[in-house]
Design a protein around this motif. Structure first.
Motif, PDB file in Angstrom:
ATOM      1  N   THR A 126      40.338  54.793  50.296  1.00  0.00           N
ATOM      2  CA  THR A 126      40.444  54.274  48.999  1.00  0.00           C
ATOM      3  C   THR A 126      40.077  52.836  48.966  1.00  0.00           C
ATOM      4  OG1 THR A 126      42.797  53.365  48.926  1.00  0.00           O
ATOM      5  CG2 THR A 126      42.479  55.560  48.575  1.00  0.00           C
ATOM      6  N   LYS A 127      39.416  52.604  47.927  1.00  0.00           N
ATOM      7  CA  LYS A 127      39.195  51.335  47.535  1.00  0.00           C
ATOM      8  C   LYS A 127      40.007  50.498  46.552  1.00  0.00           C
ATOM      9  CE  LYS A 127      35.527  48.217  45.569  1.00  0.00           C
ATOM     10  NZ  LYS A 127      34.030  48.116  44.786  1.00  0.00           N
ATOM     11  N   SER A 157      37.435  64.188  47.390  1.00  0.00           N
ATOM     12  CA  SER A 157      38.462  64.329  48.541  1.00  0.00           C
ATOM     13  C   SER A 157      38.989  63.152  48.812  1.00  0.00           C
ATOM     14  CB  SER A 157      37.591  65.293  49.720  1.00  0.00           C
ATOM     15  OG  SER A 157      38.511  65.089  50.851  1.00  0.00           O
ATOM     16  N   LEU A 158      40.463  62.911  48.965  1.00  0.00           N
ATOM     17  CA  LEU A 158      40.994  61.843  49.451  1.00  0.00           C
ATOM     18  C   LEU A 158      40.631  61.333  50.652  1.00  0.00           C
ATOM     19  CD1 LEU A 158      42.676  59.372  48.722  1.00  0.00           C
ATOM     20  CD2 LEU A 158      44.734  60.699  49.475  1.00  0.00           C
ATOM     21  N   GLY A 159      40.464  62.439  51.629  1.00  0.00           N
ATOM     22  CA  GLY A 159      40.123  62.017  53.265  1.00  0.00           C
ATOM     23  C   GLY A 159      38.832  61.737  53.304  1.00  0.00           C
ATOM     24  N   ILE A 188      40.932  52.760  43.159  1.00  0.00           N
ATOM     25  CA  ILE A 188      42.233  52.816  42.820  1.00  0.00           C
ATOM     26  C   ILE A 188      42.389  51.146  42.201  1.00  0.00           C
ATOM     27  CG2 ILE A 188      44.515  52.622  43.338  1.00  0.00           C
ATOM     28  CD1 ILE A 188      43.236  55.238  44.196  1.00  0.00           C
ATOM     29  N   THR A 189      42.817  51.220  41.025  1.00  0.00           N
ATOM     30  CA  THR A 189      42.913  49.832  40.256  1.00  0.00           C
ATOM     31  C   THR A 189      44.524  49.636  40.159  1.00  0.00           C
ATOM     32  OG1 THR A 189      40.796  49.880  39.190  1.00  0.00           O
ATOM     33  CG2 THR A 189      42.372  48.497  38.403  1.00  0.00           C
ATOM     34  N   LEU A 190      44.923  48.636  40.603  1.00  0.00           N
ATOM     35  CA  LEU A 190      46.294  48.154  40.470  1.00  0.00           C
ATOM     36  C   LEU A 190      46.231  46.951  39.282  1.00  0.00           C
ATOM     37  CD1 LEU A 190      49.409  48.113  41.037  1.00  0.00           C
ATOM     38  CD2 LEU A 190      48.877  46.787  42.825  1.00  0.00           C
ATOM     39  N   ILE A 191      46.965  47.248  38.240  1.00  0.00           N
ATOM     40  CA  ILE A 191      46.918  46.224  37.049  1.00  0.00           C
ATOM     41  C   ILE A 191      48.071  45.366  37.495  1.00  0.00           C
ATOM     42  CG2 ILE A 191      47.032  45.958  34.630  1.00  0.00           C
ATOM     43  CD1 ILE A 191      44.573  47.258  35.655  1.00  0.00           C
ATOM     44  N   LEU A 192      47.778  43.947  37.566  1.00  0.00           N
ATOM     45  CA  LEU A 192      48.947  43.112  37.753  1.00  0.00           C
ATOM     46  C   LEU A 192      49.191  42.244  36.430  1.00  0.00           C
ATOM     47  CD1 LEU A 192      47.468  41.395  41.299  1.00  0.00           C
ATOM     48  CD2 LEU A 192      49.109  43.373  40.702  1.00  0.00           C
ATOM     49  N   ARG A 193      50.324  42.024  36.429  1.00  0.00           N
ATOM     50  CA  ARG A 193      50.964  41.231  35.238  1.00  0.00           C
ATOM     51  C   ARG A 193      51.508  39.845  35.827  1.00  0.00           C
ATOM     52  NH1 ARG A 193      52.246  43.713  30.650  1.00  0.00           N
ATOM     53  NH2 ARG A 193      54.054  42.863  30.252  1.00  0.00           N
ATOM     54  N   ILE A 195      37.065  49.568  34.756  1.00  0.00           N
ATOM     55  CA  ILE A 195      38.068  50.702  34.348  1.00  0.00           C
ATOM     56  C   ILE A 195      37.204  51.902  34.173  1.00  0.00           C
ATOM     57  CG2 ILE A 195      39.271  51.795  32.280  1.00  0.00           C
ATOM     58  CD1 ILE A 195      40.707  49.310  33.700  1.00  0.00           C
ATOM     59  N   TYR A 196      35.879  51.982  33.959  1.00  0.00           N
ATOM     60  CA  TYR A 196      35.216  53.140  34.003  1.00  0.00           C
ATOM     61  C   TYR A 196      34.852  53.560  35.326  1.00  0.00           C
ATOM     62  CZ  TYR A 196      30.902  56.186  33.684  1.00  0.00           C
ATOM     63  OH  TYR A 196      30.250  57.322  33.889  1.00  0.00           O
ATOM     64  N   HIS A 197      34.859  52.853  36.510  1.00  0.00           N
ATOM     65  CA  HIS A 197      34.668  53.378  37.815  1.00  0.00           C
ATOM     66  C   HIS A 197      36.067  53.467  38.548  1.00  0.00           C
ATOM     67  CE1 HIS A 197      30.216  52.907  37.779  1.00  0.00           C
ATOM     68  NE2 HIS A 197      30.781  51.782  37.022  1.00  0.00           N
ATOM     69  N   THR A 198      37.110  53.308  37.731  1.00  0.00           N
ATOM     70  CA  THR A 198      38.493  53.624  38.138  1.00  0.00           C
ATOM     71  C   THR A 198      38.798  55.150  38.265  1.00  0.00           C
ATOM     72  OG1 THR A 198      39.281  51.605  37.804  1.00  0.00           O
ATOM     73  CG2 THR A 198      40.968  53.263  37.906  1.00  0.00           C
ATOM     74  N   ASP A 199      39.254  55.490  39.587  1.00  0.00           N
ATOM     75  CA  ASP A 199      39.586  56.908  39.432  1.00  0.00           C
ATOM     76  C   ASP A 199      41.290  57.180  39.391  1.00  0.00           C
ATOM     77  OD1 ASP A 199      36.881  58.137  40.451  1.00  0.00           O
ATOM     78  OD2 ASP A 199      37.417  56.960  42.311  1.00  0.00           O
ATOM     79  N   ILE A 200      42.057  56.201  39.749  1.00  0.00           N
ATOM     80  CA  ILE A 200      43.357  56.229  39.521  1.00  0.00           C
ATOM     81  C   ILE A 200      43.630  54.661  39.173  1.00  0.00           C
ATOM     82  CG2 ILE A 200      45.617  56.535  40.640  1.00  0.00           C
ATOM     83  CD1 ILE A 200      44.677  58.582  42.282  1.00  0.00           C
TER      84      ILE A 200
END
Length: 461
Positions: free
Chosen positions: A348-349, A300-302, A308-313, A367-372
């Motif tokens: 979110t984390k 549940s998001l709430g 959340i993992t944001l891949i930077l370039r 990556i394994y522990h990433t949900d999005i």
């Protein structure tokens, strides 16, 4: 799911009537290019390789492809020469027995495993080896070398095979020996996550095709690329990895040696509907890093943090031919996006990271522990291969990619059971190949929709 958005919140539109014809012409060109691309994609999907045909032909029973049936020389796809020491399966797979690899017939300008900074300007051809006749020798009752009717990306290595009569053949006892199953691989790229995953999976698949255990397999990497963090993942999958420095000027006895499925002949690049052994491939890498699959928890998001993992370039030097390290498709406002997501979705984390800054072990764990996972189209999204089922990938595309759609990561996501969204910048008047602006609110909305989707699909892994 495909989404479209603006590149910049304030872009002047060309509205004058004098440009109407230009806009119509651009529209017609876009439609034509899309039609051409669709035709090419359909043609490619029909052009299934001979190796894939071997996979399908050898499949026996079950709802999932199980094509490790090529174990038996009695199969009609199997051709045997030299008393069983040379075996060709469907003209695509070559298996050798009871032979010798002689590093004295291997030529390389480098030994590999050097920092890329020390070989800046090095020609690409210098990262590959050449081999001479007798690099590989196998005993044969008929000293006349048989014609090897085999189609493979490794033909330049296969042509080095030579035979000798059984009476004149001897395996060296004073040099190195491999009792393990041996597979030969020539990596085309060492710093690209997507192509590394393709070649790694193909090698894994080759081994399983012969009912072998990857952890009891010896991989010979016949290339001399500079050192890279992706080197580590080969050692996670296979029991022994031998590099050129350990081959050159040495001789290795082998009992079973196979040339791996080359980059362009495997199931990923020939677009099979499913990938055989993909779950086992994932688990092998998880276990190598001490990751144990947890029990599922409510999502549940709430009420519960999603990772959340944001891949930077960012610019970085990965290849000797790119001394400045300049790369394209970077987020122009990554700081703005990070601040907004942390504020707008506190449940979110968020981890914003350039993967090249992490060890391979830490990359796998993250990556394994990433949900999005979110990122602009780029090789790093190849890590979707290691995401858990019922997680999510959001891929952001510059304008030009809408004309020639790239499905690499969408396909990978589908194969491993990961939900997928794509977002395209639709502002054709802004060249965004180097820097791309994405509204933080757009990212927020995509995250919320993906969270709702992965949570509604069942329990969270």
């Amino acid at each position: 799911m495909v989404r479209f958005g603006r590149a910049l919140p304030k872009i002047c539109r060309i509205r004058s009537a004098s440009n109407l014809n230009l806009l119509i012409l651009i529209f017609i060109v876009i439609v034509c290019l899309i039609c051409i691309n669709k035709t090419l994609v359909e043609k490619k999907s029909q052009n299934i390789s001979d190796l894939t045909s071997t996979i399908l032909t050898a499949a026996k029973g079950g709802s999932f492809l199980d094509y490790i049936a090529i174990e038996s020389p009695d199969d009609h796809l199997w051709q045997t020469n030299c008393g069983g020491n040379i075996n060709i399966i469907n003209k695509r797979v070559l298996l050798l027995k009871n032979g010798i690899i002689s590093g004295y017939f291997l030529n390389a300008k480098q030994t590999g495993e050097v920092d890329v900074e020390n070989v800046i300007g090095q020609a690409e051809k210098d990262e590959f080896v050449t081999v001479e006749k007798e690099f590989i020798r196998v005993p044969c009752e008929d000293v006349t070398f048989p014609k090897l009717d085999v189609k493979s990306g490794y033909i330049h290595l296969i042509e080095s095979i030579d035979v000798t009569g059984p009476d004149n053949y001897y395996g060296t006892t004073f040099h190195r020996s491999s009792e393990q199953f041996v597979i030969i691989i020539e990596r085309k790229d060492y710093a690209n996550v997507y192509w590394t995953m393709v070649e790694l999976y193909n090698a894994f698949l080759t081994v399983r095709m012969f009912l072998r255990d990857p952890k009891q397999t010896c991989v010979f990497l016949l290339d001399v690329h500079p050192k890279g963090k992706l080197d580590e993942i080969w050692e996670m999958v296979f029991g022994n990895v031998v590099k050129v420095k350990d081959i050159k000027n040495h001789e290795w006895n082998f009992k079973n040696l196979v040339f791996g499925i080359d980059r362009y002949s495997g199931p990923i690049t020939t677009e099979l509907e499913s990938l055989p052994f993909i779950s086992e491939f994932q688990q092998t890498i998880y276990h190598a890093n001490g990751i144990i699959t947890p029990t599922k928890k409510p999502c549940s998001l709430g009420k519960q943090y999603l990772n959340i993992t944001l891949i930077l370039r960012h610019d970085y030097v990965a290849h000797a031919r790119n001394p400045t390290g300049k790369i394209k498709r970077k987020l122009a406002n990554e700081g703005e996006i990070i601040s907004h997501i942390k504020s707008a979705i506190p449940s979110t984390k968020l981890t914003a990271v350039q993967l090249e800054d992490l060890s391979m072990k830490n990359q796998v764990e993250l990556i394994y522990h990433t949900d999005i996972m979110i990122g602009v189209h780029g090789a790093g999204l190849g890590h979707v291969t290691l995401m858990r089922p019922d997680t999510g990938l959001i891929e952001l595309f510059p304008t030009s990619y809408f004309l020639f759609r790239n499905r690499h990561f969408e396909d990978l996501a589908g194969w491993v059971g990961v939900h997928y969204y794509s977002w395209y910048n639709r502002d054709i008047f802004f060249s965004d190949l180097e820097l791309m602006y994405v509204s933080p609110k757009t990212i927020e909305q995509l995250i919320k929709e993906m969270a709702a989707r992965i949570c509604s699909s069942g329990s969270r892994s």
